[in-house]
Scaffold this motif. Sequence first.
Motif, mmCIF file in Angstrom:
data_model
loop_
_atom_site.group_PDB
_atom_site.id
_atom_site.type_symbol
_atom_site.label_atom_id
_atom_site.label_comp_id
_atom_site.label_asym_id
_atom_site.label_seq_id
_atom_site.Cartn_x
_atom_site.Cartn_y
_atom_site.Cartn_z
ATOM 1 N N ALA A 40 -25.383 12.446 -31.728
ATOM 2 C CA ALA A 40 -26.417 11.919 -32.101
ATOM 3 C C ALA A 40 -27.015 10.977 -32.015
ATOM 4 O O ALA A 40 -28.622 11.015 -31.920
ATOM 5 C CB ALA A 40 -26.503 12.013 -33.650
ATOM 6 N N THR A 41 -26.275 10.245 -30.860
ATOM 7 C CA THR A 41 -27.215 8.978 -30.444
ATOM 8 C C THR A 41 -27.253 9.156 -29.019
ATOM 9 O O THR A 41 -27.532 7.639 -28.614
ATOM 10 C CB THR A 41 -26.234 7.571 -30.959
ATOM 11 N N SER A 42 -26.464 9.644 -28.522
ATOM 12 C CA SER A 42 -26.630 10.190 -26.887
ATOM 13 C C SER A 42 -27.670 10.115 -26.350
ATOM 14 O O SER A 42 -28.876 10.656 -27.153
ATOM 15 C CB SER A 42 -25.528 11.574 -26.106
ATOM 16 N N HIS A 63 -19.924 14.230 -35.058
ATOM 17 C CA HIS A 63 -19.682 12.706 -34.219
ATOM 18 C C HIS A 63 -19.832 11.579 -34.711
ATOM 19 O O HIS A 63 -20.762 10.774 -33.747
ATOM 20 C CB HIS A 63 -18.817 13.598 -33.061
ATOM 21 N N LEU A 64 -20.044 10.982 -36.157
ATOM 22 C CA LEU A 64 -20.077 9.593 -36.126
ATOM 23 C C LEU A 64 -19.847 8.598 -35.486
ATOM 24 O O LEU A 64 -18.605 8.073 -35.341
ATOM 25 C CB LEU A 64 -19.837 9.536 -37.575
ATOM 26 N N ASN A 65 -20.987 7.846 -35.120
ATOM 27 C CA ASN A 65 -20.169 6.802 -33.898
ATOM 28 C C ASN A 65 -21.183 5.218 -34.622
ATOM 29 O O ASN A 65 -22.184 5.783 -34.751
ATOM 30 C CB ASN A 65 -20.482 7.223 -32.027
ATOM 31 N N ARG A 70 -27.681 4.956 -28.956
ATOM 32 C CA ARG A 70 -29.032 4.082 -29.284
ATOM 33 C C ARG A 70 -28.607 4.358 -30.819
ATOM 34 O O ARG A 70 -28.775 6.083 -31.185
ATOM 35 C CB ARG A 70 -30.989 4.187 -29.288
ATOM 36 N N SER A 71 -28.949 3.511 -32.167
ATOM 37 C CA SER A 71 -28.784 4.535 -33.183
ATOM 38 C C SER A 71 -30.188 5.044 -33.900
ATOM 39 O O SER A 71 -31.507 5.019 -33.660
ATOM 40 C CB SER A 71 -29.350 2.532 -33.832
ATOM 41 N N CYS A 72 -29.684 5.788 -34.288
ATOM 42 C CA CYS A 72 -30.788 7.296 -34.981
ATOM 43 C C CYS A 72 -31.483 6.231 -36.323
ATOM 44 O O CYS A 72 -32.593 7.134 -36.300
ATOM 45 C CB CYS A 72 -30.231 8.299 -35.344
ATOM 46 N N TYR A 73 -30.762 5.377 -36.921
ATOM 47 C CA TYR A 73 -32.146 4.576 -37.556
ATOM 48 C C TYR A 73 -32.739 3.708 -37.339
ATOM 49 O O TYR A 73 -34.237 3.193 -38.461
ATOM 50 C CB TYR A 73 -30.615 3.648 -38.955
ATOM 51 N N ASN A 74 -32.235 2.449 -36.567
ATOM 52 C CA ASN A 74 -33.838 2.015 -35.751
ATOM 53 C C ASN A 74 -33.683 1.447 -34.854
ATOM 54 O O ASN A 74 -34.693 1.159 -33.721
ATOM 55 C CB ASN A 74 -33.843 1.000 -36.638
#
Length: 249
Positions: A40-42, A63-65, A70-74
Amino acid sequence: MKTEHYLIVSADDFGLVPSVTEGIIEGLSNGCITETNYIATSDYCVEAARLAKINQINHMGIHLNLEIGRSCYNGSKLPNEIMIVGTSEYYEWVEKEFFAQCEYLLNQGLILTHLTYHKNIIIDYKMADIIIKIAQFYDVPIRRVTDERLNTYLTNAGIKMPDKRISNVVGIDYSINYLYESLKISNGNNSSVVEVICHPGYLSEELSKVSSLDTSRLKELKLFTDLQTICMIRKEGYKLKNYSILGEK
């Protein structure tokens, strides 16, 4: 009663780069790959989700990484070089980041079916506690981790996972013989659900910039779309399934 043997063939890195996404779609459509896991960060994850839905691939794992894109959180660049690994603040950030990655997948119109991990990042009990919290929140199974003590800890918490995981060790490429021998061992151990972890894909300039796995991805795509491989899996008594089998058992 004879043990039923089920095989999940799980392709990592969906969305890493377009050539990997295209290769995984090929393996899901015309091979024995039964699952894939979304990054999800690609930079390419939105287009990957669009292609998934076009190809009627609506269910997948996350696929947790902690090191790609870039961070999905911030939105900060990964890996996070500000947080000190091992501190309470670090684990709090990891939990928020992992939840954000799951939510990102869902926000793309995909259905989250299970949790997997990029490289060996679940290495202690605090990380395992985060995985327990996420798996319970979304009511999904998880991939086995490499530390069997943590697997026992996770299963004691009621988290479902395959009985065995197979991956190619460093320096050894997948081959039909390697896969055959690995399945033989799992069969002998009466493992009911086995997950084969693979990294198929086509070659591209974008891939060579972000991953040390390049030519091996094409070899794995050929292996897992080869009719001989599919026949061998069935001959060894395995039924190809996706992660939903863990909900049925």
